[in-house]
Write a protein that holds these residues in place. Structure first.
Motif, short mmCIF file in Angstrom:
data_model
loop_
_atom_site.label_atom_id
_atom_site.label_comp_id
_atom_site.label_asym_id
_atom_site.label_seq_id
_atom_site.Cartn_x
_atom_site.Cartn_y
_atom_site.Cartn_z
N MET A 19 -10.38 -5.92 6.85
CA MET A 19 -9.15 -6.66 6.76
C MET A 19 -8.38 -5.67 7.67
SD MET A 19 -8.10 -8.73 3.59
CE MET A 19 -6.51 -8.72 3.98
N ILE A 20 -7.20 -6.56 8.34
CA ILE A 20 -6.28 -5.72 9.27
C ILE A 20 -4.81 -5.96 8.64
CG2 ILE A 20 -5.18 -5.73 11.34
CD1 ILE A 20 -8.01 -6.61 12.56
N HIS A 21 -4.23 -4.84 8.63
CA HIS A 21 -2.92 -4.84 8.10
C HIS A 21 -1.91 -4.23 9.03
CE1 HIS A 21 -4.82 -4.89 3.96
NE2 HIS A 21 -5.72 -3.94 4.50
N GLU A 22 -0.66 -5.06 8.78
CA GLU A 22 0.42 -4.70 9.34
C GLU A 22 1.75 -4.69 8.70
OE1 GLU A 22 2.16 -5.31 13.99
OE2 GLU A 22 1.01 -6.92 13.22
N LEU A 23 2.49 -3.92 8.74
CA LEU A 23 3.73 -4.11 7.97
C LEU A 23 5.16 -4.01 9.00
CD1 LEU A 23 3.11 -1.18 5.16
CD2 LEU A 23 3.38 -3.85 4.83
N VAL A 24 5.94 -4.81 8.65
CA VAL A 24 7.20 -5.23 9.64
C VAL A 24 8.36 -4.99 8.92
CG1 VAL A 24 8.32 -6.97 10.90
CG2 VAL A 24 5.64 -6.90 10.65
N CYS A 25 9.19 -4.13 9.40
CA CYS A 25 10.35 -3.98 8.66
C CYS A 25 11.28 -5.24 8.83
CB CYS A 25 11.14 -2.52 9.27
SG CYS A 25 12.83 -2.13 8.85
N THR A 26 11.86 -5.61 7.50
CA THR A 26 12.67 -6.65 7.64
C THR A 26 14.00 -6.34 8.11
OG1 THR A 26 13.34 -6.46 5.49
CG2 THR A 26 11.31 -7.74 5.97
N GLY A 43 -6.64 -1.02 10.50
CA GLY A 43 -7.75 -1.16 9.67
C GLY A 43 -7.48 -0.69 8.26
N ASP A 44 -6.66 0.07 7.81
CA ASP A 44 -6.71 0.83 6.53
C ASP A 44 -5.13 0.41 6.03
OD1 ASP A 44 -7.00 2.27 4.49
OD2 ASP A 44 -6.57 4.29 5.64
N PHE A 78 7.41 -6.83 5.22
CA PHE A 78 6.45 -7.88 5.03
C PHE A 78 5.10 -7.28 5.50
CE2 PHE A 78 10.08 -10.59 5.60
CZ PHE A 78 9.89 -11.45 4.76
N GLU A 79 4.12 -7.64 4.85
CA GLU A 79 2.77 -7.41 5.17
C GLU A 79 2.20 -8.40 5.78
OE1 GLU A 79 -1.53 -5.87 3.57
OE2 GLU A 79 -0.32 -6.95 2.27
N MET A 80 1.52 -8.22 6.89
CA MET A 80 0.66 -9.32 7.59
C MET A 80 -0.63 -8.76 7.49
SD MET A 80 3.43 -10.86 8.68
CE MET A 80 3.29 -11.91 10.09
N ALA A 81 -1.71 -9.65 7.09
CA ALA A 81 -2.87 -9.24 6.81
C ALA A 81 -3.59 -10.31 7.28
CB ALA A 81 -3.30 -9.06 5.21
N ALA A 82 -5.07 -9.89 8.00
CA ALA A 82 -5.98 -10.81 8.56
C ALA A 82 -7.18 -10.35 8.39
CB ALA A 82 -5.62 -10.88 10.00
N ARG A 83 -8.17 -11.28 8.25
CA ARG A 83 -9.52 -10.96 8.10
C ARG A 83 -10.29 -12.09 8.66
NH1 ARG A 83 -11.15 -11.59 1.85
NH2 ARG A 83 -9.06 -12.50 1.52
#
Length: 113
Positions: A56-63, A73-74, A96-101
């Motif tokens: 999985m790939i994770h990205e956090l975005v400040c609202t 990757g972690d 917000f978390e943006m996750a992709a696989r």
């Protein structure tokens, strides 16, 4: 995680098909039977394990300011970025978390196109 109203689990039929008897468990899971009473399903989706890629790939975005951690990757790396971002900007508390696989579409009958 909950489903939206009207959403159904991925890879499942809306109703069991009468012709399911006699098919293997794999065939039943793939559900290459009539959906919505129209046509047999030709394709199914499943996770695609890509070599040398994270599951999985994770990205956090400040609202508050819309600054992002960048793809990680972690999840722990993205989380650590959020902690550091909040330390630098104490009023920035929501993300917000943006996750992709990776996913792969394959023929329902198992044959390659």
């Amino acid at each position: 995680m909950g489903r939206l109203p009207g959403e159904r689990p991925a890879g499942r039929c809306l109703r069991p098909a009468p012709e399911a008897a006699g098919r293997t468990e794999r065939e039943q899971r793939a559900c290459p039977v009539r959906r919505f009473g129209l046509h047999p399903a030709r394709w199914i989706m499943r996770p695609d394990p890509v070599r040398d890629a994270p599951e999985m790939i994770h990205e956090l975005v400040c609202t508050t300011c819309e600054v992002a951690s960048g793809a990680q990757g972690d999840f722990d790396a993205a989380r650590d970025w959020a902690f550091a971002h909040t330390d630098a900007n104490p009023t920035h508390l929501r993300y917000f978390e943006m996750a992709a696989r990776p996913w792969r579409v394959v023929p329902a009958d198992g044959d390659r196109p």
